[in-house]
Write a protein that holds these residues in place. Structure first.
Motif, PDB file in Angstrom:
ATOM      1  N   LEU A   1       0.772  -1.364  -0.029  1.00 48.49           N
ATOM      2  CA  LEU A   1       0.039   0.112   0.000  1.00 48.49           C
ATOM      3  C   LEU A   1       0.687   1.379  -0.003  1.00 48.49           C
ATOM      4  O   LEU A   1       0.505   2.201  -0.810  1.00 48.49           O
ATOM      5  CB  LEU A   1      -0.894   0.108   1.179  1.00 48.49           C
ATOM      6  CG  LEU A   1      -1.956  -1.213   1.308  1.00 48.49           C
ATOM      7  CD1 LEU A   1      -2.793  -1.094   2.740  1.00 48.49           C
ATOM      8  CD2 LEU A   1      -3.026  -0.935   0.164  1.00 48.49           C
ATOM      9  N   ARG A   2       2.205   1.064   0.760  1.00 51.33           N
ATOM     10  CA  ARG A   2       2.734   2.533   1.009  1.00 51.33           C
ATOM     11  C   ARG A   2       4.053   2.556   0.192  1.00 51.33           C
ATOM     12  O   ARG A   2       4.507   3.622   0.089  1.00 51.33           O
ATOM     13  CB  ARG A   2       3.027   2.391   2.331  1.00 51.33           C
ATOM     14  CG  ARG A   2       1.913   2.592   3.009  1.00 51.33           C
ATOM     15  CD  ARG A   2       2.113   2.895   4.602  1.00 51.33           C
ATOM     16  NE  ARG A   2       1.026   2.599   5.293  1.00 51.33           N
ATOM     17  CZ  ARG A   2       0.966   1.798   6.711  1.00 51.33           C
ATOM     18  NH1 ARG A   2       2.162   1.242   6.993  1.00 51.33           N
ATOM     19  NH2 ARG A   2      -0.180   1.657   7.268  1.00 51.33           N
ATOM     20  N   SER A   3       4.565   1.452  -0.484  1.00 49.19           N
ATOM     21  CA  SER A   3       5.965   1.567  -1.111  1.00 49.19           C
ATOM     22  C   SER A   3       5.896   2.735  -2.281  1.00 49.19           C
ATOM     23  O   SER A   3       7.051   3.225  -2.481  1.00 49.19           O
ATOM     24  CB  SER A   3       6.509   0.154  -1.533  1.00 49.19           C
ATOM     25  OG  SER A   3       5.609  -0.273  -2.414  1.00 49.19           O
ATOM     26  N   GLU A   4       4.883   2.942  -2.746  1.00 48.33           N
ATOM     27  CA  GLU A   4       4.743   3.664  -4.030  1.00 48.33           C
ATOM     28  C   GLU A   4       5.042   5.156  -3.805  1.00 48.33           C
ATOM     29  O   GLU A   4       5.207   6.234  -4.422  1.00 48.33           O
ATOM     30  CB  GLU A   4       3.519   3.530  -4.884  1.00 48.33           C
ATOM     31  CG  GLU A   4       2.436   4.098  -4.190  1.00 48.33           C
ATOM     32  CD  GLU A   4       0.993   3.755  -5.148  1.00 48.33           C
ATOM     33  OE1 GLU A   4       0.045   4.380  -4.754  1.00 48.33           O
ATOM     34  OE2 GLU A   4       1.085   2.492  -5.526  1.00 48.33           O
ATOM     35  N   LYS A   5       4.886   5.597  -2.592  1.00 48.44           N
ATOM     36  CA  LYS A   5       5.207   6.887  -1.773  1.00 48.44           C
ATOM     37  C   LYS A   5       6.408   7.120  -1.480  1.00 48.44           C
ATOM     38  O   LYS A   5       6.586   8.208  -1.151  1.00 48.44           O
ATOM     39  CB  LYS A   5       4.092   7.123  -0.934  1.00 48.44           C
ATOM     40  CG  LYS A   5       2.597   6.954  -1.348  1.00 48.44           C
ATOM     41  CD  LYS A   5       1.658   7.364  -0.503  1.00 48.44           C
ATOM     42  CE  LYS A   5       0.142   7.217  -1.140  1.00 48.44           C
ATOM     43  NZ  LYS A   5      -0.895   7.138  -0.186  1.00 48.44           N
TER      44      LYS A   5
END
Length: 118
Positions: free
Chosen positions: A24-28
């Protein structure tokens, strides 16, 4: 005190939670935060490598004790322990190979972060 199997199960459950969070968060993440995350992941891989090494040693100890006690009887069980030792050994070494590859990739990210995109 909690036993080792229970602690490893708790680690597995926590790793599953981490996997879900990473999806959920790695793309940010920035490049710097990605490199930092990989550095922490390497610490975890090092710990797993040590745990697997300890478990491998335990299998070897059990195999040696059983071979001595049983001598030539129940060869099938001893053969299975031999196969288990080989597979666990390869898994142990494979984990170290993975650790080195992750470190090489992380080092390249750090270089790009430090030197820029040129």
């Amino acid at each position: 005190m909690t036993g080792l199997p229970e602690q490893i199960k708790a680690l597995s459950e926590r790793a599953s939670e981490l996997r879900d969070a990473a999806e959920l968060r790695s793309e940010k993440l920035s490049l710097s935060d990605t490199a930092l995350s990989l550095e922490h992941l390497l610490d975890a891989v090092d710990a797993l490598w040590s745990v697997l090494g300890s478990l491998n040693t335990r299998v070897e100890t059990i195999r040696e004790r059983e071979a001595w006690v049983r001598a030539r009887t129940e060869k099938t069980a001893l053969d299975r322990l031999d196969v288990a030792e080989v597979n666990l050994g390869y898994g142990h070494e494979g984990l170290m190979v993975a650790r080195h590859l992750i470190e090489l990739g992380r080092a390249e990210l750090v270089t790009v972060e430090r030197e820029g995109w040129e």
